[in-house]
Design a protein around this motif. Structure first.
Motif, PDB file in Angstrom:
ATOM      1  N   LYS A 180       0.854  -1.193   0.000  1.00 20.71           N
ATOM      2  CA  LYS A 180       0.000   0.000   0.000  1.00 20.71           C
ATOM      3  C   LYS A 180       0.882   1.231   0.000  1.00 20.71           C
ATOM      4  O   LYS A 180       1.735   1.406   0.855  1.00 20.71           O
ATOM      5  CB  LYS A 180      -0.886  -0.011   1.235  1.00 20.71           C
ATOM      6  N   ASP A 203      -0.496   7.250  -0.879  1.00 23.42           N
ATOM      7  CA  ASP A 203      -1.683   7.963  -1.358  1.00 23.42           C
ATOM      8  C   ASP A 203      -2.846   7.013  -1.591  1.00 23.42           C
ATOM      9  O   ASP A 203      -3.592   7.138  -2.555  1.00 23.42           O
ATOM     10  CB  ASP A 203      -1.357   8.740  -2.641  1.00 23.42           C
ATOM     11  N   ASP A 204      -2.956   5.999  -0.738  1.00 27.35           N
ATOM     12  CA  ASP A 204      -4.103   5.086  -0.784  1.00 27.35           C
ATOM     13  C   ASP A 204      -4.140   4.214  -2.014  1.00 27.35           C
ATOM     14  O   ASP A 204      -5.184   3.654  -2.320  1.00 27.35           O
ATOM     15  CB  ASP A 204      -5.446   5.871  -0.770  1.00 27.35           C
ATOM     16  N   ALA A 205      -3.044   4.078  -2.711  1.00 27.30           N
ATOM     17  CA  ALA A 205      -3.063   3.187  -3.872  1.00 27.30           C
ATOM     18  C   ALA A 205      -2.533   1.829  -3.441  1.00 27.30           C
ATOM     19  O   ALA A 205      -1.528   1.743  -2.748  1.00 27.30           O
ATOM     20  CB  ALA A 205      -2.197   3.748  -4.975  1.00 27.30           C
ATOM     21  N   HIS A 252      -7.260   1.838  -6.324  1.00 30.00           N
ATOM     22  CA  HIS A 252      -7.571   2.674  -5.174  1.00 30.00           C
ATOM     23  C   HIS A 252      -8.842   2.125  -4.571  1.00 30.00           C
ATOM     24  O   HIS A 252      -9.870   2.068  -5.241  1.00 30.00           O
ATOM     25  CB  HIS A 252      -7.782   4.126  -5.620  1.00 30.00           C
ATOM     26  N   THR A 294     -12.758   3.053  -5.165  1.00 29.26           N
ATOM     27  CA  THR A 294     -13.049   3.594  -6.500  1.00 29.26           C
ATOM     28  C   THR A 294     -13.325   2.389  -7.376  1.00 29.26           C
ATOM     29  O   THR A 294     -13.092   1.257  -6.980  1.00 29.26           O
ATOM     30  CB  THR A 294     -11.857   4.348  -7.088  1.00 29.26           C
ATOM     31  N   ARG A 334      -4.536   8.011 -13.963  1.00 24.40           N
ATOM     32  CA  ARG A 334      -5.169   8.128 -12.653  1.00 24.40           C
ATOM     33  C   ARG A 334      -5.816   9.497 -12.496  1.00 24.40           C
ATOM     34  O   ARG A 334      -6.948   9.616 -12.061  1.00 24.40           O
ATOM     35  CB  ARG A 334      -4.100   7.927 -11.590  1.00 24.40           C
TER      36      ARG A 334
END
Lengths: 186, 344
Positions: free
Chosen positions: B124, B127-129, B154, B157, B200
């Motif tokens: 991980k 930036d939450d990816a 993400h 999403t 992205r």
């Protein structure tokens, strides 16, 4: 069709106005900056347009136009066609020394020769001068600006030798004799 | 360190430019600090690579560490290779409550159950990816670490960005993603770029946008130096409207850097010229391809400077609106390429 007439307004004191018409709208900004920075003796207004007819809304605010310059990029057919169609919106009084053509990229080999010939034919049929300009260097832009300023001074009536625009145009207008034409076509 | 690990390591080290090598190795933090400091990064590449491989062997690092290094490198430099987007659709009721640990467990469990030899790594990023690296093998071969697939998702999403996925493995990855994120299906996103950040930003809408409003709010033109007061524009209204149209369609500020847009035509020929072309029952097939170093900027300039006239055609503004760069146009209007328009 409302035509652009040169004598419909009263001139302002010590001021001259030039209208630069260019389809691509690139060189006109550079030329405008150069013209405005170089002239110190009198006020110069520069109006920039993409084509004629000009918007009616500006008619009141627009000062009297002393010189109308068509900037044609010889590498683009559309540039030439746009200038040709815009010519129809000028009153015939304008052609007595108040219109001139400025071409760019005239050095670019054989691509541009035919178009240069058509521009010269157009200019000679309207009895206007043709100037060639080098637009990629700052010096070139400045040189063209100085030449336009010389023409502008005469057509605004500010030349010290009391030359008139009509007289100057009879000296500077583009002439294309038939044997010259044959030379080009070869 | 066995031959496989060494080949993967040398491959990774070859791709890293010398100036980034130091930072990368520090981030990796598998080599002791004093040895790292002793490395001279100005030496020629071959000796440098050998030196680092030697250090790794001295510290008895294995394949796991090497794949970790590769993953760190890709996370730092995401804009390489060719990425394409997929979209997850039809979320189940509890899709919104999926969290990282659950996702990891489900994903790994599913794939390990389906494919015999496989190596999965999930990381991980800040930036939450979620970055997933998969090296595929099959019943007879060990996982091939030289051609790993990378997937970025993400959480919460509906987009997944995938790079380097072979057709035969696509079904496995799709199923695993569906199971782990609790969606029912996954479909093609029709967006392919070289740059992950551009993809992205475009899909997650992380670029400056302008929303068309009923009143004509004129935007200030960016990068235009103020003109001298003696210079006046005759067509300023026109220019403002053009600028407004361009900003609404392609965004006012720096746009995501797409490279191409492809339109596949499957329409009837409707010109006045050739009679034989117009009469045929066959579709007139053609492909229109736009390419540029930054496509959306080019379109913006075309519209704002008046080269392209009139309101922006919905075919072009669909690139930003729908986040795609591959379209199929049929006579009834653009359809997604999954469905085909049959004409008898």
């Amino acid at each position: 069709m409302a035509l652009l007439t040169p004598f419909s307004k009263v001139p302002e004191v010590n001021t001259a106005t030039v209208l630069l018409i260019e389809n691509e709208e690139e060189l006109q900004v550079k030329l405008a900056n150069s013209i405005v920075q170089h002239e110190k003796d009198f006020n110069v207004n520069v109006r920039l347009a993409k084509k004629l007819p000009l918007p009616v809304e500006n008619k009141e605010a627009r000062p009297r136009l002393d010189l109308i310059v068509f900037i044609i990029n010889l590498l683009s057919e559309r540039s030439f066609q746009s200038a040709e169609t815009s010519l129809a919106h000028l009153h015939s009084d304008c052609f007595l020394g108040k219109v001139c053509f400025l071409v760019t990229n005239a050095r670019c080999g054989s691509l541009t020769q035919e178009r240069l010939l058509s521009v010269r034919r157009l200019a000679s049929s309207h009895q206007c001068p043709v100037l060639c300009s080098e637009h990629r260097t700052a010096d070139g832009v400045q040189a063209s600006a100085m030449r336009l300023l010389t023409l502008l001074k005469v057509s605004a009536g500010m030349s010290p030798l009391s030359t008139t625009a009509l007289f100057l145009s009879s000296l500077t207008r583009c002439s294309l004799s038939s044997d010259l034409e044959e030379d080009f076509l070869q | 360190m066995d031959a496989r690990a060494r080949s993967v390591l040398s491959r990774v080290l070859r791709r890293v430019p010398s100036r980034d090598m130091g930072a990368l190795l520090e981030k990796w933090s598998c080599l002791p600090e004093d040895q790292l400091r002793a490395v001279d990064y100005t030496r020629p590449r071959a000796t440098l690579t050998e030196h680092i491989i030697g250090l790794c062997e001295d510290n008895s690092l294995g394949l796991k560490h090497v794949t970790n290094l590769e993953m760190i490198y890709h996370i730092e430099n995401p804009d390489q290779g060719s990425w394409h987007a997929c979209q997850l659709t039809d979320p189940q009721d509890d899709a919104a409550s999926v969290e990282l640990v659950q996702f990891k467990e489900q994903f790994k469990a599913h794939l390990l159950g389906v494919v015999r030899h496989i190596s999965i790594k999930i990381k991980k990023h800040e930036d939450d990816a979620i970055w997933i690296r998969i090296a595929w093998g099959d019943n007879f071969h060990k996982p091939n670490h030289l051609k790993p697939t990378y997937a970025v998702h993400h959480l919460h999403t509906s987009y997944v960005f995938i790079s380097n996925l072979a057709a035969k493995h696509k079904i496995f990855l799709s199923q695993a993603l569906e199971v782990a994120t609790k969606h029912t299906s996954i479909k093609e996103g029709h967006l392919t770029t070289k740059s992950l950040t551009a993809m992205r930003d475009l899909l997650l809408r992380r670029y400056p946008q302008v929303f068309p409003s009923a009143q004509l709010r004129i935007l200030k033109e960016r990068n235009a130096p103020p003109l001298h007061p003696c210079i006046a524009q005759e067509h300023s209204e026109l220019e403002q409207t053009r600028h407004q149209m361009a900003c609404e369609a392609f965004g006012p500020g720096p746009a995501p850097k797409l490279e191409t847009a492809v339109y596949k035509l499957e329409t009837r020929y409707r010109g006045h010229g050739s009679q034989t072309l117009a009469e045929g029952e066959e579709f007139f097939r053609g492909v229109v391809r736009f390419s540029s170093s930054s496509l959306l900027e080019s379109f913006h300039h075309c519209v704002a400077s008046g080269v392209a006239e009139g309101p922006v055609t919905p075919l072009l503004s669909a690139i930003t609106r729908k986040g795609r760069n591959y379209f199929v146009i049929t006579d009834k209007g653009p359809v997604p390429p999954g469905q085909s328009a049959h004409r008898t």
